[in-house]
Design a protein around this motif. Sequence first.
Motif, PDB file in Angstrom:
ATOM      1  N   CYS A 193      -9.230   1.506  -6.725  1.00 59.61           N
ATOM      2  CA  CYS A 193      -9.486   2.914  -6.081  1.00 59.61           C
ATOM      3  C   CYS A 193      -7.348   2.236  -5.649  1.00 59.61           C
ATOM      4  CB  CYS A 193      -9.798   2.828  -4.736  1.00 59.61           C
ATOM      5  SG  CYS A 193      -9.182   4.612  -3.651  1.00 59.61           S
ATOM      6  N   PRO A 194      -5.985   3.438  -5.875  1.00 64.97           N
ATOM      7  CA  PRO A 194      -4.952   2.724  -5.277  1.00 64.97           C
ATOM      8  C   PRO A 194      -5.226   3.036  -3.693  1.00 64.97           C
ATOM      9  CG  PRO A 194      -5.355   4.910  -6.791  1.00 64.97           C
ATOM     10  CD  PRO A 194      -6.460   4.441  -6.546  1.00 64.97           C
ATOM     11  N   VAL A 195      -4.225   1.822  -3.016  1.00 66.23           N
ATOM     12  CA  VAL A 195      -4.068   2.398  -1.677  1.00 66.23           C
ATOM     13  C   VAL A 195      -2.856   2.114  -1.954  1.00 66.23           C
ATOM     14  CG1 VAL A 195      -5.769   1.305  -0.857  1.00 66.23           C
ATOM     15  CG2 VAL A 195      -4.695  -0.521  -1.801  1.00 66.23           C
ATOM     16  N   ARG A 196      -1.565   2.269  -0.182  1.00 70.15           N
ATOM     17  CA  ARG A 196      -0.380   1.991  -0.918  1.00 70.15           C
ATOM     18  C   ARG A 196      -0.470   0.488   0.425  1.00 70.15           C
ATOM     19  NH1 ARG A 196       3.812   6.378   2.457  1.00 70.15           N
ATOM     20  NH2 ARG A 196       5.714   5.247   0.697  1.00 70.15           N
ATOM     21  N   LEU A 197       0.681  -0.730   0.062  1.00 69.31           N
ATOM     22  CA  LEU A 197       0.815  -1.843  -0.347  1.00 69.31           C
ATOM     23  C   LEU A 197       1.719  -1.682   1.583  1.00 69.31           C
ATOM     24  CD1 LEU A 197       2.466  -3.391  -2.846  1.00 69.31           C
ATOM     25  CD2 LEU A 197       0.706  -4.238  -1.861  1.00 69.31           C
ATOM     26  N   VAL A 199       2.800  -4.012   5.318  1.00 67.73           N
ATOM     27  CA  VAL A 199       3.158  -5.669   5.520  1.00 67.73           C
ATOM     28  C   VAL A 199       3.782  -4.601   7.170  1.00 67.73           C
ATOM     29  CG1 VAL A 199       5.709  -4.821   5.407  1.00 67.73           C
ATOM     30  CG2 VAL A 199       4.216  -7.627   5.623  1.00 67.73           C
ATOM     31  N   LEU A 200       3.290  -5.860   8.600  1.00 66.65           N
ATOM     32  CA  LEU A 200       3.890  -5.517   9.078  1.00 66.65           C
ATOM     33  C   LEU A 200       4.939  -6.732   9.593  1.00 66.65           C
ATOM     34  CD1 LEU A 200       0.310  -5.816  11.305  1.00 66.65           C
ATOM     35  CD2 LEU A 200       1.113  -4.028  10.402  1.00 66.65           C
ATOM     36  N   ALA A 201       5.615  -5.884  10.745  1.00 70.33           N
ATOM     37  CA  ALA A 201       6.759  -7.042  11.261  1.00 70.33           C
ATOM     38  C   ALA A 201       7.221  -6.668  12.824  1.00 70.33           C
ATOM     39  CB  ALA A 201       8.224  -6.054  10.179  1.00 70.33           C
ATOM     40  N   GLN A 202       7.802  -7.254  13.474  1.00 74.74           N
ATOM     41  CA  GLN A 202       8.327  -7.465  14.432  1.00 74.74           C
ATOM     42  C   GLN A 202       9.642  -6.566  14.377  1.00 74.74           C
ATOM     43  OE1 GLN A 202       9.318 -10.856  16.308  1.00 74.74           O
ATOM     44  NE2 GLN A 202       6.896 -12.093  16.222  1.00 74.74           N
ATOM     45  N   PRO A 356       9.016  -4.879  -1.464  1.00 73.91           N
ATOM     46  CA  PRO A 356      10.038  -3.933  -2.627  1.00 73.91           C
ATOM     47  C   PRO A 356      10.624  -2.590  -1.562  1.00 73.91           C
ATOM     48  CG  PRO A 356       8.416  -3.244  -3.851  1.00 73.91           C
ATOM     49  CD  PRO A 356       8.044  -4.254  -2.887  1.00 73.91           C
ATOM     50  N   VAL A 357      11.532  -2.707  -0.132  1.00 71.11           N
ATOM     51  CA  VAL A 357      11.486  -1.382   0.383  1.00 71.11           C
ATOM     52  C   VAL A 357      13.087  -1.146   0.280  1.00 71.11           C
ATOM     53  CG1 VAL A 357      11.460  -0.579   3.096  1.00 71.11           C
ATOM     54  CG2 VAL A 357       9.899  -2.440   2.166  1.00 71.11           C
ATOM     55  N   ALA A 358      13.164   0.265   0.128  1.00 66.60           N
ATOM     56  CA  ALA A 358      14.422   0.917  -0.140  1.00 66.60           C
ATOM     57  C   ALA A 358      14.475   1.633   1.164  1.00 66.60           C
ATOM     58  CB  ALA A 358      14.526   1.235  -1.337  1.00 66.60           C
ATOM     59  N   PRO A 359      16.314   2.200   1.529  1.00 60.22           N
ATOM     60  CA  PRO A 359      16.307   3.139   2.106  1.00 60.22           C
ATOM     61  C   PRO A 359      15.616   4.635   1.759  1.00 60.22           C
ATOM     62  CG  PRO A 359      18.545   1.993   1.589  1.00 60.22           C
ATOM     63  CD  PRO A 359      17.232   1.752   1.069  1.00 60.22           C
ATOM     64  N   GLY A 360      15.074   5.187   3.032  1.00 56.79           N
ATOM     65  CA  GLY A 360      14.256   6.258   2.767  1.00 56.79           C
ATOM     66  C   GLY A 360      12.799   6.304   2.035  1.00 56.79           C
ATOM     67  N   ALA A 422       4.400   0.488  -2.783  1.00 57.42           N
ATOM     68  CA  ALA A 422       4.243   1.257  -3.827  1.00 57.42           C
ATOM     69  C   ALA A 422       2.718   1.453  -3.542  1.00 57.42           C
ATOM     70  CB  ALA A 422       4.482   0.514  -4.640  1.00 57.42           C
ATOM     71  N   TRP A 423       2.520   2.246  -4.398  1.00 62.51           N
ATOM     72  CA  TRP A 423       1.201   1.966  -4.180  1.00 62.51           C
ATOM     73  C   TRP A 423      -0.035   1.406  -4.810  1.00 62.51           C
ATOM     74  CZ3 TRP A 423      -2.504   5.512  -1.708  1.00 62.51           C
ATOM     75  CH2 TRP A 423      -1.876   6.700  -0.961  1.00 62.51           C
ATOM     76  N   ALA A 424      -1.269   0.564  -5.120  1.00 57.70           N
ATOM     77  CA  ALA A 424      -1.440  -1.137  -5.418  1.00 57.70           C
ATOM     78  C   ALA A 424      -2.715  -0.671  -5.728  1.00 57.70           C
ATOM     79  CB  ALA A 424      -1.082  -1.952  -5.576  1.00 57.70           C
ATOM     80  N   PRO A 425      -3.456  -1.341  -6.867  1.00 59.07           N
ATOM     81  CA  PRO A 425      -5.092  -1.029  -6.633  1.00 59.07           C
ATOM     82  C   PRO A 425      -6.281  -2.104  -5.215  1.00 59.07           C
ATOM     83  CG  PRO A 425      -4.818  -1.682  -8.997  1.00 59.07           C
ATOM     84  CD  PRO A 425      -3.225  -1.739  -8.049  1.00 59.07           C
ATOM     85  N   LEU A 426      -6.402  -1.737  -5.149  1.00 58.73           N
ATOM     86  CA  LEU A 426      -7.323  -2.633  -3.388  1.00 58.73           C
ATOM     87  C   LEU A 426      -7.624  -4.110  -3.752  1.00 58.73           C
ATOM     88  CD1 LEU A 426      -8.182  -2.265  -0.547  1.00 58.73           C
ATOM     89  CD2 LEU A 426     -10.081  -2.002  -1.915  1.00 58.73           C
ATOM     90  N   ALA A 427      -7.900  -4.247  -5.399  1.00 56.39           N
ATOM     91  CA  ALA A 427      -8.392  -5.818  -5.296  1.00 56.39           C
ATOM     92  C   ALA A 427      -6.741  -6.266  -5.545  1.00 56.39           C
ATOM     93  CB  ALA A 427      -8.171  -5.820  -7.158  1.00 56.39           C
ATOM     94  N   TYR A 428      -5.345  -5.286  -5.607  1.00 58.03           N
ATOM     95  CA  TYR A 428      -4.295  -6.774  -5.796  1.00 58.03           C
ATOM     96  C   TYR A 428      -4.281  -7.095  -4.100  1.00 58.03           C
ATOM     97  CZ  TYR A 428       0.986  -6.872  -6.324  1.00 58.03           C
ATOM     98  OH  TYR A 428       1.991  -7.856  -6.006  1.00 58.03           O
ATOM     99  N   VAL A 429      -4.279  -5.306  -2.886  1.00 53.40           N
ATOM    100  CA  VAL A 429      -3.522  -5.352  -2.085  1.00 53.40           C
ATOM    101  C   VAL A 429      -4.430  -6.923  -1.180  1.00 53.40           C
ATOM    102  CG1 VAL A 429      -3.406  -4.218   0.489  1.00 53.40           C
ATOM    103  CG2 VAL A 429      -2.726  -3.464  -2.048  1.00 53.40           C
TER     104      VAL A 429
END
Length: 444
Positions: A193-197, A199-202, A356-360, A422-429
Amino acid sequence: MNNPEAPSPLLGLLQLQRRAREAATPEALGFVMVNETLQLARYRQAVWWSTAGLGRVAAVSGLPQPDPNAPYVQWMASLCRHLTGAQPEAGEVDGAALPDGVRADWAEWLPAHALWLPLRRDAHAPDGALLLARDEAWAPHDLALLRELSHAYGHALHALQPQRTWRERLLGALRAGKTRRRLLIVALLACVCPVRLSVLAQAEVVPQDPFIVRSPLDGVIDRFDVRPNQPVKPGTPLFSLDTTALRARMELARKAVDTAQEEYRQSAQSAVTSDKSRAEIALRRGKLQEKAVEMDYTAEQLDRVQVKADRAGIAVFADSGDWVGKAVTLGERVLQVADPMKVELVAWLPAADLLPVAPGDTLTLYPQGSPLQSFDATVLSVAYRAEVTRDGFVAYRVKASFTAGQPVPRIGQQGTARLHGAWAPLAYVALRRPLAVMRQWLGW
């Protein structure tokens, strides 16, 4: 009166259990199950069904080795394969519930009454089953004894079988029943199932385009005229430097100017009668001008000891007690004057969790102390080079602007930002970080 020479059922049960424990191979145990179980209960036919691999008829009563191509063995394999999923517990086989192809040939291959005994160890999946068939119905005491015997057979069979491979375990799990198959299918679908990658940051809310107030010269801060977060207007005094040293320099400069002016006046009077005095008059005039410049410069510094705001906003600094009495150098940053309605977000993306975070792209701020509040923002820039933060970890600086139409957070508010990728499979996340650590450890 009972026959004293006939062995009791309990004694037969104990003897068969001992024979099962003494079996050295699965084949020897299979011979005991299909042939010697006759000591405990009468039957006409017995079949041992093994679940190893895809399942097979491993032993048949009265035969040294079953032929897998024989019609009887093939029909029996179809029956046992159906009973493995349809009848997980021991009991008589209900012929009416069998598939049409199996039920139609029952009278040709088996007597009227058959007993199905799964061979399992405790609550584990069965390693096989024992099928006993005879013409008369099975009595309750026969079923009770055979259940106890099948439990012993299951333990012995499990001890003799080699460790199953992952493929055999998967096939066994899929054959265990419809409920388990459905659960496995749901788990497999959830893994893809695709979920969105993310990450948490201060993160911290900082002013946007603030006015940096710096020290105008070297000195010691004498007092602060504003409080933290106090609104100020253009021309409002912010802080002042100590003037003791500058006033002493101003007084020395003024006396030096007076002395140079008197020397110049005397040289001008003597120049009327003395050629030597006419030659020195230019030197005296230059010295007077030099002392006057020094006095003007000192006076200008005295005018700059009080720092004022150049624009409207709020004074952003921690505490005036941290600055009063502190020596500062020319250009050292002391405080900021910022507009509380113009803020932006600075997040520190750990280098180990780089996405891979980009402006926008979007991110969400979850402020500390406000579990029910969140703020959405849009990424403006991502630093190309990681740097060491004040907490001692390496991270990339990410700047973001808050989305319009929501309350403006307070300057200095800290929290945790969730950056979306980006979106990725749940197993990869789920396995992304363990895979990264494994790759670094293995070096591939």
